[in-house]
Design an enzyme around this catalytic site. Structure first.
Site, short mmCIF file in Angstrom:
data_model
loop_
_atom_site.label_atom_id
_atom_site.label_comp_id
_atom_site.label_asym_id
_atom_site.label_seq_id
_atom_site.Cartn_x
_atom_site.Cartn_y
_atom_site.Cartn_z
N CYS A 85 0.85 -1.20 0.00
CA CYS A 85 0.00 0.00 0.00
C CYS A 85 0.88 1.24 0.00
O CYS A 85 2.02 1.22 0.43
CB CYS A 85 -0.87 0.01 1.25
SG CYS A 85 -1.87 -1.45 1.41
N ARG A 102 4.70 -0.17 -6.75
CA ARG A 102 4.67 -1.07 -5.60
C ARG A 102 3.54 -2.09 -5.69
O ARG A 102 3.42 -2.98 -4.89
CB ARG A 102 4.52 -0.25 -4.31
CG ARG A 102 5.70 0.64 -4.02
CD ARG A 102 5.31 1.81 -3.14
NE ARG A 102 4.84 1.37 -1.84
CZ ARG A 102 5.56 1.52 -0.73
NH1 ARG A 102 6.74 2.07 -0.79
NH2 ARG A 102 5.10 1.12 0.43
N TRP A 128 -3.16 -2.39 -1.34
CA TRP A 128 -2.83 -3.76 -1.75
C TRP A 128 -3.53 -4.63 -0.73
O TRP A 128 -3.10 -4.74 0.41
CB TRP A 128 -1.32 -3.94 -1.72
CG TRP A 128 -0.86 -5.01 -2.63
CD1 TRP A 128 -0.70 -4.96 -3.98
CD2 TRP A 128 -0.57 -6.36 -2.26
NE1 TRP A 128 -0.30 -6.16 -4.46
CE2 TRP A 128 -0.21 -7.04 -3.44
CE3 TRP A 128 -0.54 -7.04 -1.07
CZ2 TRP A 128 0.14 -8.39 -3.46
CZ3 TRP A 128 -0.19 -8.38 -1.08
CH2 TRP A 128 0.14 -9.03 -2.27
N ASN A 141 -1.60 2.00 6.15
CA ASN A 141 -0.77 0.85 5.74
C ASN A 141 -0.56 0.01 6.98
O ASN A 141 -0.40 0.56 8.08
CB ASN A 141 0.60 1.32 5.22
CG ASN A 141 0.51 1.90 3.81
OD1 ASN A 141 -0.58 1.95 3.23
ND2 ASN A 141 1.63 2.35 3.29
N GLY A 142 -0.52 -1.31 6.82
CA GLY A 142 -0.25 -2.19 7.96
C GLY A 142 -1.42 -3.12 8.22
O GLY A 142 -2.34 -3.23 7.42
N GLU A 178 15.53 -25.10 -5.03
CA GLU A 178 15.18 -23.67 -5.18
C GLU A 178 16.40 -22.87 -5.62
O GLU A 178 16.32 -22.01 -6.50
CB GLU A 178 14.60 -23.12 -3.88
CG GLU A 178 14.29 -21.64 -3.89
CD GLU A 178 13.35 -21.20 -5.01
OE1 GLU A 178 12.71 -22.05 -5.64
OE2 GLU A 178 13.30 -20.00 -5.29
N LYS A 232 16.61 -20.60 -9.04
CA LYS A 232 16.92 -19.16 -8.99
C LYS A 232 18.06 -18.81 -9.93
O LYS A 232 17.99 -17.89 -10.71
CB LYS A 232 17.34 -18.77 -7.56
CG LYS A 232 16.34 -18.29 -6.56
CD LYS A 232 15.43 -17.17 -6.90
CE LYS A 232 14.24 -17.49 -7.72
NZ LYS A 232 13.27 -18.44 -7.34
N GLU A 283 17.25 -19.45 -13.80
CA GLU A 283 16.18 -18.67 -14.46
C GLU A 283 16.60 -17.23 -14.71
O GLU A 283 16.03 -16.58 -15.59
CB GLU A 283 14.88 -18.72 -13.66
CG GLU A 283 14.86 -17.98 -12.35
CD GLU A 283 13.46 -17.99 -11.72
OE1 GLU A 283 12.46 -17.78 -12.43
OE2 GLU A 283 13.37 -18.21 -10.50
N HIS A 338 25.48 -42.10 -8.30
CA HIS A 338 24.73 -43.06 -9.13
C HIS A 338 24.60 -42.58 -10.56
O HIS A 338 23.60 -42.82 -11.22
CB HIS A 338 23.35 -43.29 -8.50
CG HIS A 338 23.44 -43.93 -7.15
ND1 HIS A 338 23.78 -45.25 -6.96
CD2 HIS A 338 23.30 -43.39 -5.91
CE1 HIS A 338 23.81 -45.51 -5.66
NE2 HIS A 338 23.53 -44.41 -5.00
N LYS A 359 5.85 -13.37 -14.92
CA LYS A 359 5.72 -13.39 -13.46
C LYS A 359 4.61 -14.36 -13.04
O LYS A 359 4.72 -15.04 -12.04
CB LYS A 359 5.42 -12.00 -12.91
CG LYS A 359 5.31 -11.93 -11.40
CD LYS A 359 6.57 -12.39 -10.72
CE LYS A 359 6.45 -12.45 -9.22
NZ LYS A 359 7.62 -13.14 -8.61
C1 AGP Z 1 10.10 -18.63 -9.45
O1 AGP Z 1 11.22 -17.78 -9.33
C2 AGP Z 1 9.40 -18.49 -10.76
N1 AGP Z 1 9.01 -17.15 -11.00
C3 AGP Z 1 8.29 -19.53 -10.95
O2 AGP Z 1 8.84 -20.80 -10.73
C4 AGP Z 1 7.06 -19.39 -10.00
O3 AGP Z 1 7.43 -19.73 -8.70
C5 AGP Z 1 5.98 -20.36 -10.51
O4 AGP Z 1 5.58 -19.95 -11.80
C6 AGP Z 1 4.75 -20.39 -9.60
O5 AGP Z 1 4.15 -19.13 -9.56
P1 AGP Z 1 3.01 -18.87 -8.46
O6 AGP Z 1 3.66 -19.00 -7.11
O7 AGP Z 1 2.53 -17.47 -8.73
O8 AGP Z 1 1.92 -19.89 -8.64
#
Ligand code: AGP
Length: 605
Positions: free
Chosen positions: A2, A27, A75, A99-100, A478, A482, A485, A501, A600
């Site tokens: 927010c 934001r 938000w 906000n909060g 993870e 990171k 990607e 293996h 995203k």
């Molecule tokens: C993670 O860095 C990626 N942007 C991607 O793997 C993301 O986590 C995945 O598409 C799931 O998105 P969501 O959490 O919005 O469902």
């Protein structure tokens, strides 16, 4: 997140407020509104959707005589995205923006209802603003009313408030949520972020907790709870407007990494009431589930793996973690007493949404952990727990992972307590330790420069491995995602014990291998696996929980992480993984916030 702006001074106040809200658009928000003085009264205009819709409402308005007001971009955290839930909130006597999170809004609702108040919105904010009005009606003093309200509100707040019978004066106070007072040649501003007022001023003073800032057209007073005034020095920012949109960080991803501690704190606070096991987490509206299926994609699925470790360890409930695109097509076995736990930052991921719908077709209870309020998954799940990370702008998910993991820990504790596997004393101890995790997250960020150096070294390679055992293997998944990607380097996460293996054949002289060792019981085995790869030429960087004993020279570089409960270590260990990914991409000149080929939110199959 927010955004708040307030102004009092020369004319055109409405357009100054709209300009400020526009500067805060980055934001992320889902509604906006302004309240202002005009024709001797307080007026309020607010709308869900884009800020352009709000600006259109004033396209024909001459606001040259409008001298003050407050504005907000919301938000949603409490209450759906709608016009009536948008800020400002209030009545003909008072309006405010917030906000909060007001944790005791239920009690405040009862307090106000007993005094004849009714509510137009579902928001905690409206309760806070009407409380100020209620106190002002009885105390007849705005400063006392605001101070009294501050003592009655539990939770976090940044508040901008205007009173109809005190024209062109803005009142502001805060607790936990940031708020600035900013003098300019045009008049006086309040802002939740300096970027909102940079076109008018670079000067600001932080409104401290317990202080009340009172702004008139040519003055800003800082009043203490005892009514005395405090003199303050104003600072100046050197940011440019675009940099300020990222809060001074060069990229949203780095900003969001540094927001993780606050995001985790916001996500768990208010859900552990007075440290007792009676959580406010609406669990599965049932007794203890027989089995939990955690379904998600990408980073969210990796967070789900941490949930598996925690729930199975603390509550001894079997957990199956699965990629949504696999789950939805394999005719899964779902039985009575099962629960499907959906995780999604955006709440719009197509495969994850399809998995949710499949579970509902099978009449299995669904709980969603979602960051975007009012998103499709949040609306369609039987129950939803919102992470309060604020909008995550960078495509590479960082703070969303941390808040998802933190919430899964809370669920695991709650299930452990409800199933009797955890004693009240153990439950309280785990809650206390989890509540302290934000400070360890902050502490971990001190290795930022070392991660930067590691990243610069590994950016020259085309194949990088992450190895670990147990939850460290889940963390490696993870970490590899990171790095690959955003740097486009091929990375692979592997169970350390599985390398021999087959995959170990890929290790060459100088191949970078990142190892994670945070669990003492698995340390010796992981050390053996490190020796297997170093003996074949790998260059190993080992991230280890401080205090674990390591053989001399076991790795080319050892980076210690804070010593916290092993179960909670991923909240610290993920940070070097995120930082190494960030700095590697930076070294390679990649678009850190918008990596190629990615979106995203993946709303397609
Ligand atoms: C993670 O860095 C990626 N942007 C991607 O793997 C993301 O986590 C995945 O598409 C799931 O998105 P969501 O959490 O919005 O469902």
């Amino acid at each position: 997140m927010c955004g708040i702006i307030g102004f009092t001074g020369g004319g055109n106040a409405i357009h100054k407020l709209l300009d400020g809200l526009e500067a805060l658009e980055y934001r992320g928000y889902d509604s906006s509104g302004v309240a202002y003085f005009a024709d001797g009264a307080l007026k309020c205009v607010k709308t869900k959707g884009r800020l352009s819709s709000l600006r259109e409402r004033f396209a024909e308005t001459d606001d040259s005589a409008v001298l003050s007001g407050i504005g907000h971009t919301r938000w949603a955290t409490h209450g759906e995205v709608s016009d009536r839930n948008s800020h400002p909130h209030g009545n003909s006597r008072v309006y405010g923006v917030h906000n909060g999170i007001v944790e005791n809004y239920t009690e405040l609702s009862a307090y106000l209802s007993r005094r004849g108040y009714s509510f137009e919105s579902d928001t905690d904010t409206e309760r806070a603003i009407l409380l100020i009005d209620c106190l002002y009606q009885s105390l007849k003093d705005p400063v006392k009313a605001m101070m009294q309200a501050s003592s009655m509100i539990k939770g976090s707040f940044a508040l901008g408030v205007v009173f109809a019978d005190i024209p062109n004066t803005v009142f502001a106070m805060r607790r936990d949520s940031p708020l600035l007072a900013c003098p300019s040649d045009e008049g006086m501003f309040i802002a939740s972020d300096i970027s909102a007022v940079l076109r008018y001023t670079r000067r600001f003073a932080i409104i401290e907790e317990g202080e009340l800032a009172v702004l008139t057209h040519n003055s800003i007073r800082f009043i203490l709870p005892d009514g005395s005034a405090r003199e303050k020095e104003y600072e100046s920012v050197t940011w440019d407007t675009s940099a300020a949109e990222r809060g001074g960080f060069p990229h949203f991803m780095l900003k969001e990494i540094f927001e993780e501690a606050e995001a985790v704190s916001r996500t768990i606070s208010g859900r552990i009431r007075e440290m007792h096991p009676s959580f406010e987490i609406p669990l599965f509206e049932m007794e203890i589930p027989k089995r939990i299926h955690i379904i998600a994609c990408g980073t969210a699925m990796h967070a789900g793996l941490m949930g598996k470790y925690a729930i199975e360890k603390l509550a001894r409930i079997p957990v199956n973690v699965e990629i949504a695109s696999e789950f939805r097509y394999r005719d899964p076995i779902l039985e009575k007493g099962d629960v499907v736990l959906i995780i999604s930052q955006s709440g719009e991921t197509a495969d994850t949404l399809a998995a949710l719908r499949l579970a509902k077709e099978r009449s299995v209870h669904t709980l969603a952990i979602v960051n975007v309020v009012g998103s499709t998954i949040a609306r369609e799940a039987d129950s939803v727990l919102y992470t309060r990370a604020g909008p995550e702008i960078a495509v590479a998910s960082t703070k969303a992972y941390s808040v998802q993991v933190a919430l899964l820990y809370l669920i695991a504790i709650r299930l452990g307590e409800a199933s009797g596997k955890l004693s009240p004393c153990k439950t309280e101890q785990l809650c206390r330790e989890l509540e302290n995790m934000p400070e360890y997250i902050e502490e971990t960020l001190n290795i930022r420069e070392r991660c930067k150096a590691v990243a610069e070294r590994c950016s020259a390679h085309h194949s990088i491995f992450f190895i670990g055992r147990g939850q460290d293997h889940a963390l490696c998944m993870e970490a590899a995602l990171k790095l690959k990607e955003i740097s486009y380097i091929h990375c692979e996460a592997y169970a350390a014990g599985e390398m021999k293996h087959g995959t170990i054949s890929l290790i060459e002289n100088g191949t970078p291998v990142f190892a994670f060792a945070t669990e003492e019981a698995l340390l010796d085995k992981t050390v053996n696996n490190i020796r297997e790869v170093t003996s074949r030429g790998a260059s190993v960087t080992l991230f280890v929980r401080a205090g674990l004993k390591l053989p001399q020279g076991i790795a080319d570089e050892v980076i210690e992480l804070p010593c916290v409960r092993e179960l909670f270590m991923p909240l610290c260990a993920v940070l070097p993984a995120q930082l190494i990914a960030y700095y590697t991409a930076l070294t390679l000149g990649c678009d850190v916030d918008k990596p190629r080929n990615l979106a995203k939110s993946v709303t397609v199959e």
